[in-house]
Design an enzyme around this catalytic site. Structure first.
Site: not given
Length: 349
Positions: A43, A126, A144, A196, A203, A206, A212
């Site tokens: 991270e 975060y 994020d 995405c 799409c 997804c 969406c």
């Protein structure tokens, strides 16, 4: 569980990326737990950097320093040298500070509470949320750039970033489940990274294509909106590569604060916009100028450095820095900018 979270977790179980720091959903299901050290290290490395760029660094770091104790005991210069290319050397300094606090003051165990994590060097909201969720499987809202993009499209939010951050975080918190929060956090990041995507989102593949709103409105490709960035200014400066007749190089360690803080480098001028700043050479010598400049881009500005070089006799004493014998000098310990200047000098030589 929120139906959106279940849809995404079902997708993740079959489509999770294989990453060297990740415990797969199948391994988690059998009781295998992530190593908090590896989660934390990844991270910190991933802050404002891509997975593709981090992978080799992570593998090298964990080969050299497989535990937090190993990293805590590592020489600063070696860690900084291995970090070169990842940018933001303050992160590398905080990485070492954090490793030493965890190793020497906390018995080698990272805390599992976000507030306790944020008290450690280099860990912000975060990163604390990501470690809490991924390493300890405790509910935390992890947001994020990928998650911001997914939430902006899922809810068709047109407020530009960074003003939209709070609203996007609130939307993300609603979907974050109590069960499997670690897998969910990684799932929504994977969704943003693989389907995405910023351009040409897939799409049709997804798992959230039905709910969406941006897909329904035809606005997905234009989201999230962003406030235009100001153009980066260019700064100028000079560095001096002095080599003594016995092969020793003149180097100095930069102040701990600021860019490249605490790292070895070639003595030089300040970096300023417009005219080159007033300065003097670090040692008396017959200086020559390389035809090419060392160029580098930082987050907020471009930098162009004139590279001057000289061969120095044994009886000269520097006004700045100190000489390092060839067997003690490793170009890999230099930050990327200083290594670029060294490579230009080598090429000319």
């Amino acid at each position: 569980m929120n139906p959106r979270a279940k849809e995404l977790l079902d997708w993740y179980d079959h489509n999770a990326r294989r990453l060297p720091w990740r415990t797969s959903p199948q391994a988690r299901a059998t009781g295998e737990l992530p190593d908090p050290y590896r989660v934390w290290l990844s991270e910190i490395m991933l802050q404002q950097t891509t997975v593709a760029a981090v992978r080799s660094y992570f593998e090298r770091f964990t080969s050299l320093w497989p535990t937090v104790y190993d990293l805590a005991a590592a020489p600063d210069a070696q860690v900084m040298g291995e970090w070169a290319g990842l940018g933001y050397y303050a992160r590398a300094r905080n990485l070492l500070k954090c490793a030493r606090v965890v190793a020497f003051d906390m018995g080698g165990a990272f805390p599992c509470d976000p507030d306790a994590l944020q008290a450690l060097p280099g860990i912000g909201p975060y990163t604390a949320a990501a470690i809490t969720a991924i390493a300890f499987d405790r509910p935390a809202t992890v947001v994020d750039g990928n998650v911001e993009r997914v939430m902006a499209r899922l809810h068709d939010i047109h407020t530009p970033l960074p003003a939209a951050k709070l609203e996007l975080t609130e939307k993300a918190a609603i979907v974050t489940p109590q069960d499997r929060p670690g897998d969910y956090a990684q799932a929504v990041m994977d969704l943003g990274a693989t389907l995405c995507t910023p351009k040409n989102p897939a799409c049709g593949l997804c798992p959230w294509r039905v709910p969406c709103r941006a897909r329904a409105e035809g606005t997905a490709a234009s989201l999230p909106k962003k406030t235009p960035k100001k153009p980066k200014p260019t700064r100028f400066g000079t560095v001096y590569l002095a080599r003594r007749v016995d092969g020793a190089f003149l180097l100095e360690r930069r102040p701990d604060c600021g860019l490249l803080g605490g790292m070895l480098g070639w003595p030089g001028s300040d970096w300023t916009e417009g005219e080159a700043p007033d300065h003097s050479a670090p040692i008396r010598a017959e200086w020559k100028t390389l035809p090419a400049e060392a160029r580098h881009t930082f987050t907020h500005f471009h930098l162009r450095l004139i590279v001057r070089h000289a061969l120095v006799p044994m009886d000269r004493t520097p006004e700045r820095g100190s000489f390092l014998m060839p067997e003690e000098f490793r170009p890999s310990d230099l930050p990327t900018l200083m290594r670029k200047a060294f490579d230009l000098w080598q090429g000319a030589a």
